[in-house]
Motif scaffolding. Structure first.
Motif, short mmCIF file in Angstrom:
data_model
loop_
_atom_site.label_atom_id
_atom_site.label_comp_id
_atom_site.label_asym_id
_atom_site.label_seq_id
_atom_site.Cartn_x
_atom_site.Cartn_y
_atom_site.Cartn_z
N ASN A 103 0.82 -1.19 0.00
CA ASN A 103 0.00 0.00 0.00
C ASN A 103 0.87 1.25 0.00
O ASN A 103 2.00 1.24 0.45
CB ASN A 103 -0.91 0.01 1.23
CG ASN A 103 -1.91 -1.11 1.19
OD1 ASN A 103 -2.45 -1.45 0.15
ND2 ASN A 103 -2.16 -1.72 2.34
N SER A 104 0.26 2.32 -0.49
CA SER A 104 0.94 3.60 -0.49
C SER A 104 1.17 4.07 0.93
O SER A 104 0.48 3.66 1.86
CB SER A 104 0.11 4.63 -1.26
OG SER A 104 -0.02 4.22 -2.60
N THR A 161 3.73 6.69 -3.26
CA THR A 161 2.54 6.10 -3.88
C THR A 161 2.96 4.91 -4.72
O THR A 161 3.91 4.98 -5.48
CB THR A 161 1.84 7.14 -4.79
OG1 THR A 161 1.55 8.30 -4.02
CG2 THR A 161 0.55 6.59 -5.37
N ARG A 162 2.23 3.82 -4.57
CA ARG A 162 2.49 2.60 -5.33
C ARG A 162 1.72 2.65 -6.65
O ARG A 162 0.53 2.92 -6.67
CB ARG A 162 2.06 1.38 -4.52
CG ARG A 162 2.24 0.06 -5.24
CD ARG A 162 3.68 -0.34 -5.31
NE ARG A 162 3.81 -1.51 -6.17
CZ ARG A 162 4.90 -1.83 -6.81
NH1 ARG A 162 5.98 -1.10 -6.67
NH2 ARG A 162 4.94 -2.88 -7.57
N TRP A 192 7.33 2.79 -7.39
CA TRP A 192 6.96 3.77 -6.37
C TRP A 192 7.26 5.18 -6.86
O TRP A 192 8.25 5.41 -7.55
CB TRP A 192 7.74 3.51 -5.08
CG TRP A 192 7.29 2.26 -4.41
CD1 TRP A 192 7.78 1.01 -4.62
CD2 TRP A 192 6.25 2.14 -3.45
NE1 TRP A 192 7.11 0.11 -3.84
CE2 TRP A 192 6.17 0.77 -3.11
CE3 TRP A 192 5.39 3.04 -2.84
CZ2 TRP A 192 5.24 0.29 -2.18
CZ3 TRP A 192 4.47 2.56 -1.93
CH2 TRP A 192 4.40 1.20 -1.61
N ARG A 193 6.39 6.10 -6.49
CA ARG A 193 6.60 7.52 -6.78
C ARG A 193 6.73 8.26 -5.46
O ARG A 193 5.86 8.19 -4.61
CB ARG A 193 5.43 8.12 -7.55
CG ARG A 193 5.65 9.61 -7.87
CD ARG A 193 4.42 10.26 -8.39
NE ARG A 193 3.46 10.35 -7.29
CZ ARG A 193 2.25 10.86 -7.40
NH1 ARG A 193 1.82 11.30 -8.55
NH2 ARG A 193 1.45 10.91 -6.36
N TYR A 207 10.59 8.99 -9.45
CA TYR A 207 10.03 7.66 -9.66
C TYR A 207 11.09 6.59 -9.40
O TYR A 207 12.25 6.76 -9.76
CB TYR A 207 9.49 7.53 -11.08
CG TYR A 207 8.26 8.37 -11.30
CD1 TYR A 207 7.00 7.84 -11.05
CD2 TYR A 207 8.35 9.68 -11.72
CE1 TYR A 207 5.86 8.61 -11.22
CE2 TYR A 207 7.22 10.47 -11.90
CZ TYR A 207 5.98 9.92 -11.65
OH TYR A 207 4.84 10.69 -11.81
N PHE A 208 10.66 5.49 -8.79
CA PHE A 208 11.52 4.37 -8.46
C PHE A 208 10.91 3.11 -9.08
O PHE A 208 10.10 2.42 -8.44
CB PHE A 208 11.66 4.23 -6.94
CG PHE A 208 12.34 5.40 -6.29
CD1 PHE A 208 13.70 5.37 -6.02
CD2 PHE A 208 11.63 6.55 -5.97
CE1 PHE A 208 14.34 6.46 -5.45
CE2 PHE A 208 12.26 7.65 -5.39
CZ PHE A 208 13.61 7.61 -5.14
N PRO A 209 11.27 2.80 -10.33
CA PRO A 209 10.67 1.64 -11.01
C PRO A 209 11.17 0.30 -10.46
O PRO A 209 12.35 0.14 -10.17
CB PRO A 209 11.12 1.81 -12.47
CG PRO A 209 12.09 2.92 -12.51
CD PRO A 209 12.18 3.55 -11.17
#
Length: 89
Positions: free
Chosen positions: A4-5, A10-11, A22-23, A36-38
């Motif tokens: 969850n975020s 934020t997921r 994740w952002r 952003y974290f891809p």
């Protein structure tokens, strides 16, 4: 495993975006910072979350302790925060 975020993180998954990961998004003193974290780049959902949380821990003190001019972040504080986000692999 359901992820969850969290506050400022934020997921995103394929169901609701073309990006999976994740952002990090945080606003202070009239400026918003986003990174952003891809999952693909960091090797999975947990590793991308760990990277995002690590940067958030480093970013918050910069923003909270930064100088303000008319309640807005100073240019030097914004530059420090942006430099931290650019260093992230």
């Amino acid at each position: 495993m359901m992820m969850n975020s969290k506050k400022n993180l934020t997921r995103f998954t394929y169901e609701n975006a073309a990006f999976e990961g994740w952002r990090l998004c945080i606003s202070r003193g009239g400026t918003t910072f986003t990174k952003y974290f891809p999952d693909k780049k960091y090797g999975g959902a947990q590793l991308s979350l760990d990277a995002a949380e690590d940067i958030l821990k480093k970013l918050i003190p910069i923003l909270e302790g930064g100088r303000r001019v008319n309640r807005m972040l100073s240019a030097s504080t914004i530059s420090k925060a942006e430099a931290l986000l650019k260093k992230v692999p």
